[in-house]
Motif scaffolding. Structure first.
Motif, mmCIF file in Angstrom:
data_model
loop_
_atom_site.group_PDB
_atom_site.id
_atom_site.type_symbol
_atom_site.label_atom_id
_atom_site.label_comp_id
_atom_site.label_asym_id
_atom_site.label_seq_id
_atom_site.Cartn_x
_atom_site.Cartn_y
_atom_site.Cartn_z
ATOM 1 N N GLY A 147 6.535 -14.130 2.596
ATOM 2 C CA GLY A 147 5.618 -15.137 3.096
ATOM 3 C C GLY A 147 5.551 -16.405 2.266
ATOM 4 O O GLY A 147 5.206 -17.478 2.779
ATOM 5 N N LEU A 148 5.903 -16.301 0.980
ATOM 6 C CA LEU A 148 5.733 -17.434 0.066
ATOM 7 C C LEU A 148 6.396 -18.730 0.534
ATOM 8 O O LEU A 148 5.764 -19.798 0.466
ATOM 9 N N PRO A 149 7.648 -18.701 0.984
ATOM 10 C CA PRO A 149 8.271 -19.970 1.398
ATOM 11 C C PRO A 149 7.483 -20.679 2.499
ATOM 12 O O PRO A 149 7.355 -21.911 2.485
ATOM 13 N N HIS A 150 6.919 -19.916 3.436
ATOM 14 C CA HIS A 150 6.194 -20.514 4.555
ATOM 15 C C HIS A 150 4.793 -20.955 4.135
ATOM 16 O O HIS A 150 4.254 -21.938 4.663
ATOM 17 N N ILE A 151 4.223 -20.243 3.158
ATOM 18 C CA ILE A 151 2.924 -20.643 2.618
ATOM 19 C C ILE A 151 3.066 -21.932 1.823
ATOM 20 O O ILE A 151 2.288 -22.892 1.983
ATOM 21 N N ARG A 152 4.076 -21.982 0.973
ATOM 22 C CA ARG A 152 4.266 -23.156 0.109
ATOM 23 C C ARG A 152 4.662 -24.392 0.902
ATOM 24 O O ARG A 152 4.362 -25.520 0.495
ATOM 25 N N SER A 153 5.331 -24.187 2.030
ATOM 26 C CA SER A 153 5.701 -25.336 2.866
ATOM 27 C C SER A 153 4.543 -25.787 3.744
ATOM 28 O O SER A 153 4.625 -26.838 4.395
ATOM 29 N N GLY A 154 3.452 -25.012 3.772
ATOM 30 C CA GLY A 154 2.289 -25.363 4.578
ATOM 31 C C GLY A 154 2.413 -24.981 6.046
ATOM 32 O O GLY A 154 1.559 -25.335 6.862
ATOM 33 N N LYS A 155 3.439 -24.200 6.384
ATOM 34 C CA LYS A 155 3.635 -23.828 7.789
ATOM 35 C C LYS A 155 2.690 -22.720 8.237
ATOM 36 O O LYS A 155 2.380 -22.595 9.423
ATOM 37 N N VAL A 156 2.261 -21.873 7.277
ATOM 38 C CA VAL A 156 1.223 -20.882 7.565
ATOM 39 C C VAL A 156 0.176 -20.962 6.463
ATOM 40 O O VAL A 156 0.436 -21.510 5.388
ATOM 41 N N ILE A 157 -0.994 -20.411 6.723
ATOM 42 C CA ILE A 157 -2.116 -20.502 5.783
ATOM 43 C C ILE A 157 -2.387 -19.123 5.203
ATOM 44 O O ILE A 157 -2.609 -18.158 5.942
ATOM 45 N N ALA A 158 -2.368 -19.017 3.876
ATOM 46 C CA ALA A 158 -2.651 -17.745 3.211
ATOM 47 C C ALA A 158 -4.160 -17.507 3.184
ATOM 48 O O ALA A 158 -4.924 -18.335 2.686
ATOM 49 N N LEU A 159 -4.580 -16.356 3.732
ATOM 50 C CA LEU A 159 -6.001 -16.012 3.740
ATOM 51 C C LEU A 159 -6.368 -15.096 2.578
ATOM 52 O O LEU A 159 -7.524 -15.068 2.166
ATOM 53 N N GLY A 160 -5.398 -14.340 2.065
ATOM 54 C CA GLY A 160 -5.674 -13.473 0.922
ATOM 55 C C GLY A 160 -4.589 -12.441 0.733
ATOM 56 O O GLY A 160 -3.905 -12.051 1.691
ATOM 57 N N THR A 161 -4.423 -12.006 -0.499
ATOM 58 C CA THR A 161 -3.458 -10.954 -0.809
ATOM 59 C C THR A 161 -4.157 -9.597 -0.773
ATOM 60 O O THR A 161 -5.376 -9.507 -0.842
ATOM 61 N N THR A 162 -3.359 -8.534 -0.676
ATOM 62 C CA THR A 162 -3.916 -7.224 -0.312
ATOM 63 C C THR A 162 -4.131 -6.257 -1.469
ATOM 64 O O THR A 162 -4.653 -5.164 -1.251
ATOM 65 N N GLU A 163 -3.724 -6.612 -2.689
ATOM 66 C CA GLU A 163 -4.013 -5.739 -3.823
ATOM 67 C C GLU A 163 -5.374 -6.103 -4.413
ATOM 68 O O GLU A 163 -5.937 -7.158 -4.118
ATOM 69 N N ALA A 164 -5.900 -5.218 -5.259
ATOM 70 C CA ALA A 164 -7.271 -5.386 -5.764
ATOM 71 C C ALA A 164 -7.463 -6.682 -6.547
ATOM 72 O O ALA A 164 -8.547 -7.271 -6.524
ATOM 73 N N LYS A 165 -6.407 -7.120 -7.224
ATOM 74 C CA LYS A 165 -6.496 -8.343 -8.023
ATOM 75 C C LYS A 165 -5.448 -9.353 -7.562
ATOM 76 O O LYS A 165 -4.451 -8.989 -6.946
ATOM 77 N N ARG A 166 -5.675 -10.594 -7.872
ATOM 78 C CA ARG A 166 -4.712 -11.642 -7.532
ATOM 79 C C ARG A 166 -3.363 -11.355 -8.171
ATOM 80 O O ARG A 166 -3.279 -10.819 -9.278
ATOM 81 N N SER A 167 -2.338 -11.752 -7.477
ATOM 82 C CA SER A 167 -0.992 -11.629 -8.048
ATOM 83 C C SER A 167 -0.787 -12.713 -9.096
ATOM 84 O O SER A 167 -1.178 -13.874 -8.900
ATOM 85 N N ALA A 168 -0.135 -12.329 -10.198
ATOM 86 C CA ALA A 168 0.187 -13.324 -11.233
ATOM 87 C C ALA A 168 1.173 -14.358 -10.706
ATOM 88 O O ALA A 168 1.256 -15.475 -11.228
ATOM 89 N N VAL A 169 1.901 -13.999 -9.662
ATOM 90 C CA VAL A 169 2.873 -14.916 -9.067
ATOM 91 C C VAL A 169 2.174 -16.004 -8.262
ATOM 92 O O VAL A 169 2.644 -17.143 -8.192
ATOM 93 N N THR A 170 1.026 -15.661 -7.663
ATOM 94 C CA THR A 170 0.281 -16.627 -6.838
ATOM 95 C C THR A 170 -1.200 -16.623 -7.229
ATOM 96 O O THR A 170 -2.059 -16.198 -6.458
ATOM 97 N N PRO A 171 -1.515 -17.082 -8.432
ATOM 98 C CA PRO A 171 -2.917 -17.046 -8.888
ATOM 99 C C PRO A 171 -3.836 -17.929 -8.058
ATOM 100 O O PRO A 171 -5.064 -17.780 -8.132
ATOM 101 N N ASP A 172 -3.269 -18.831 -7.256
ATOM 102 C CA ASP A 172 -4.079 -19.712 -6.428
ATOM 103 C C ASP A 172 -4.486 -19.064 -5.102
ATOM 104 O O ASP A 172 -5.337 -19.614 -4.390
ATOM 105 N N ILE A 173 -3.900 -17.914 -4.762
ATOM 106 C CA ILE A 173 -4.263 -17.220 -3.522
ATOM 107 C C ILE A 173 -5.244 -16.109 -3.870
ATOM 108 O O ILE A 173 -4.913 -15.198 -4.634
ATOM 109 N N PRO A 174 -6.450 -16.141 -3.328
ATOM 110 C CA PRO A 174 -7.433 -15.094 -3.672
ATOM 111 C C PRO A 174 -7.025 -13.734 -3.123
ATOM 112 O O PRO A 174 -6.330 -13.634 -2.105
#
Length: 329
Positions: free
Chosen positions: A216-243
């Protein structure tokens, strides 16, 4: 000139032959492992997240064990065909599996007796890495964050749909976990892979979708889709800006990811297991390997994880979702 009795010569020859025969099995048993190439089976076509993990591990194990480690892709049945091959293989350490939760922990729950293997048919060598999934919205869905998503979907039960890469996949279970936690009613649409989900999201033919984070990252970073949240208990270190979804009280118990593990057939000999475990632990601690995994969206597993216990816990978690959503193939 002294002569040797023919019977003594025959006796000496016989004893010599018996000694040679006795020594042969001992020599074969003492042959070091590994002494020939190792095959890592991946139950998916090349290019996917499980394949990328398999190839990265194969390169590292080859360097540490001193023999070629070859990746064999056996796609089909959501990874089950590849897993079945390894479950049925001789437990000699030359046929291994890099598998994901789909085929190792979920498939049996949703397919029942159609799947001819179980977790007990493998030797759990070690967890490799994991990454969250991410709930996304299309631009046409008209929401910009999780709060707006929750309000819109809860006030329009049954009106909206979300897509995953197939019935009974980890992405499907993640979507159902979100529905269960938020008491939301959405229709699940099963797609045959990431590409058709993306096409429908970008074309505004689908409101919501669940991706593996790396997909999903390429489409999120390009703004083509909107990230609503990641599914693990804590934020990913790869995407700290996505809750993380779990940061919102309504979804506090959402905790599910995609993980990858190195497995062998059941009853793998302890000396072989020990060598594989040591080589894998060294791999997980390699800065180059960790960097490669993080760039692909994954978090490398700790070497202290007990994979048998981890698998047992995951199966219990997935069974609750499968039973709630009545998922079956």
């Amino acid at each position: 000139m002294p002569t040797t009795c023919p019977s003594k010569l025959r006796r000496a020859a016989l004893l010599s032959g018996l000694a040679l025969l006795a020594a042969t099995p001992a020599f074969a048993q003492d042959a070091p492992w590994p002494s020939k190439p190792i095959t890592i089976v991946v139950g998916y076509p090349p290019g996917g997240s499980t394949d990328l993990n398999g190839r990265a591990v194969a390169t590292e194990l080859s360097a540490r064990l001193g023999v070629p480690v070859i990746v064999e892709n056996i796609g089909g049945a959501g990874g089950a065909l590849g897993a079945q091959k390894v479950a049925s293989a001789a437990p000699d350490g030359y046929t291994l599996l890099v598998g994901a939760n789909n085929e190792l922990a979920i498939k049996k729950l949703v397919s029942g007796n159609k799947v001819k293997y179980d977790v007990k048919d493998f030797t759990a060598i070690g967890l490799i890495a994991s990454q969250p999934m991410v709930l996304v919205a299309s631009q046409g869905a008209g929401v910009k964050n999780l709060a707006e998503f929750t309000r819109k979907v809860s006030s329009n039960p049954g009106k909206f749909s979300y897509g995953s890469s197939g019935v009974g996949t980890a992405l499907h279970l993640a979507g159902e976990m979100v529905k269960e936690q938020g008491k939301l009613f959405m229709t699940h649409i099963a797609y045959r892979g990431v590409a058709p989900i993306t096409n429908d999201l970008l074309g505004n033919h689908l409101e919501y979708g669940v991706y593996v984070l790396s997909s999903g990252l390429p489409h999120i970073r390009s703004g083509k889709v909107i990230a609503l949240g990641t599914t693990e208990a804590k934020r990913s270190a790869v995407t700290p800006d996505i809750p993380a979804l779990a940061e919102t009280p309504l979804f506090k118990n959402v905790d599910i990811g995609v993980w990858f593990a190195l497995m062998g057939p059941a009853n793998l000999p302890k000396p072989v297991f020990d060598k594989l475990k040591k080589a894998l632990n060294e791999t997980l601690q390699s800065p180059d390997f960790r960097k490669k995994m993080e760039e692909s969206g994954s978090t490398v597993a700790a070497t202290t994880v007990n994979l048998d216990q981890f698998l047992a816990t995951e199966v219990v978690k997935y069974k609750k979702i499968v039973d709630y959503a009545k998922i079956e193939e």
